[in-house]
Design an enzyme around this catalytic site. Sequence first.
Site, mmCIF file in Angstrom:
data_model
loop_
_atom_site.group_PDB
_atom_site.id
_atom_site.type_symbol
_atom_site.label_atom_id
_atom_site.label_comp_id
_atom_site.label_asym_id
_atom_site.label_seq_id
_atom_site.Cartn_x
_atom_site.Cartn_y
_atom_site.Cartn_z
ATOM 1 N N ASP A 473 0.840 -1.189 0.000
ATOM 2 C CA ASP A 473 0.000 0.000 0.000
ATOM 3 C C ASP A 473 0.882 1.249 0.000
ATOM 4 O O ASP A 473 2.081 1.191 0.252
ATOM 5 C CB ASP A 473 -0.897 -0.025 1.235
ATOM 6 N N GLU A 476 2.955 6.622 -2.618
ATOM 7 C CA GLU A 476 2.774 7.975 -3.154
ATOM 8 C C GLU A 476 3.398 9.032 -2.237
ATOM 9 O O GLU A 476 3.048 10.205 -2.285
ATOM 10 C CB GLU A 476 1.278 8.296 -3.317
ATOM 11 N N ASP A 538 -8.909 3.628 -3.040
ATOM 12 C CA ASP A 538 -9.980 3.852 -2.067
ATOM 13 C C ASP A 538 -11.177 4.541 -2.709
ATOM 14 O O ASP A 538 -11.034 5.623 -3.289
ATOM 15 C CB ASP A 538 -9.465 4.726 -0.922
#
Length: 747
Positions: A473, A476, A538
């Site tokens: 995950d 970024e 998400d």
Amino acid sequence: MISHRPPGSGHAYRRDPDQRFPVHPSAGEEVHLGVTGSDDIQDLTAEIEVTRPGGQVRRLAVDAQSVTGSAPGIKLADNHLGASQSASLVASAGWEVRLTVEARCRYRYRFVARRPDGTERTEWFSFKSSQWLERNVVALAPDGGHSQLVEGSEACLTDGERIWAARFAFRLDPREHVVGFGERFDRLDQRGHRIDSQVWEQYLNQGQTGRTYFPVPFAHVIGGTGWGFHVQTGARTWFDIGATDPSQLRIEVNLDLPDRPGPVLSCAVYHGGPAKVLDAFWKDTGRPTELPPWVFRLWASGNEWNTQAQVLRQAELHRSHGIPLGVMVVEAWSDESTYTVFRDAQYEVRQDGAPQSLHDFTFPADGAWPDPVGMVNQLHAADVKLILWQVPIIKVADDSLPQTKAHAMSAMRENILVRVRDPDGRLVPYRNRGWWFPGGLLPDLSDPRAARWWTDRRRYLVDEIGVDGFKTDGGEHAWGSDLVYLDGTNGTMRNNEYPRHYVAAYGDLLASNGKARVTFSRAGFTGSQVNGAFWAGDERSTWEAFRWSMLAGLNAAASGVIYWGWDIAGFSGPIPDAELYVRAMAASVFVPVMQYHSEYNHHRLPSRDRTPWNIAQRTGGAALLDEVRRLVNLRERLVPYLTKETKAAILSGRPLMCPLYFDHPDDRRAWTVTQWYLGRDLLVAPVLEPHRAEWETFLPAGRWVHAWTGARVSGGCVVTSPAPRDQIPIYVPEASWANGLRTLFNP
């Protein structure tokens, strides 16, 4: 304390109140010099020195104007992630000086603030005015790419010492569609629009904002002679796809390079249809690695599955409800600080930050995870694989555990971190500027030594506990042009590449233990398709997000991603209603990765788990469980087909989840529907609107079989067919129907 940061925080879509904008001003342009400070500042002035080409210096003082801050009041979601990001959007108050930049001048400036107790001055800052110069800036390969280049379109933005940007343009035929550019949520054909290529964590609303976790500066141009291109850079790139001039595709790239003659960019140009173009792109950037068949089974996850008992309970509930489970993704397994240690584990802190092994830990019988090895063995005995969550950050906070602090000290000592320069010019560790894990340290996973340091602290999870992969995950967190990587390159040129190196490091860890490179990521860039699987990030549980996600999957596929999925019917906020849940589940049977997931909700009741039984209990009743059971069992029967078709896709350049325009580029109807081929023999038409008992499907020319009824239909038209809630329209070429596909739908 007053603050002025010329490049700002690195936020790609927001001008910070204390930054210079633009960062590299050009002649004739108005530059905004922003500064923030405390409320007791009475007045603020910018002292400016302008040195002209002949050496003459002009000095001036300009009073700054106050700028009122604003709080947008955006409530993204009723949860901790939504609150964190909303808080990050609040703009601070400050001051601003505006100045029109003269050509070929060097500027030096500082700010002077006066308070009741005295005067404060900042350090001196400087820039040199830039200008756009026509110059050969792009090297095209192969040479045939020059036929697309617009003559006179090449130029660079330079201050005579450094090149800050370059631009060029390709010709666009009126018939041509332009598709790809990575995982894009808003549309298939980007013609007439402007987009950028920037890895970004856009929590919710990706389709509305145009932002993406997974951009790729690669596109197909379809409808004329057939071609495509790949801008071979890790830098942020802008595309004006016929928006300004319908006959041109304009490209501009951020750069930070010494000024020099000759090309400063490379762009590959490929010729042919979409499959040929994609195959050529893979040859340049890496062909996807085939993953084991179990990846095609159902994946299940919930952020509140935070104990061994709960994980095993959920696995047993799948079995007792007759819903086959292939993979469990456990996010809330760790101590929420190291992300290397199971919560409640007891151990002596390794003050040197060295890797730990299984024998270093004691797992209390009454703890959250009393026997991780036994849990993995139980799951494996039930034919279920285990994926553990990760994030590429060393959490630096007051509540960080002693072992995390020891890892941080070791990381700084061993010099494995991404860095920035402080005001004195020294390289210091970069602290994450994003809203998620703010202030955390970022390992430079592009460096092999640093990647080994990082993965060695997770090795026991694979070697000794036996986990099967990692949910990689984040990715970024690299914000800002001022970042400095261990090889000396800067953030302008490298930040977009961070997620690729991150995922590759975990793939290498798994491969070193003889395991498949199964990672599950949301962030990516050019070359990321080589490693692992991806999901769309998400989103809320809405029909709109459902439609956006299907577009994202098709665009990701066109950009080279084989293994792609999404959070079935969304993961954030209130649960989906029964119809949306089943429709999304029915579509996801025919998506490469089939997984559901739900966000953390502080264990409040009623539960927001996206498990079939929770959705059934809250919205759909026993009928929903029957529908999901049938769908997941169909997916189980599809695994051999998916395995075979994946091999063919990787060899051919035709995606596994294949947009219709790959095979039918000249049929306008292929551009107006959200449909795809799954492999070569299944035409999929998801039902993307509520309250629909029937659904229209575009059938290309040929003879087709409706998979659920066996009815024969002629193509070359749009057909309407019944669409029960758990049976979206699926059509099979008549020639393929008898070759085993009939038994998949009618066992």
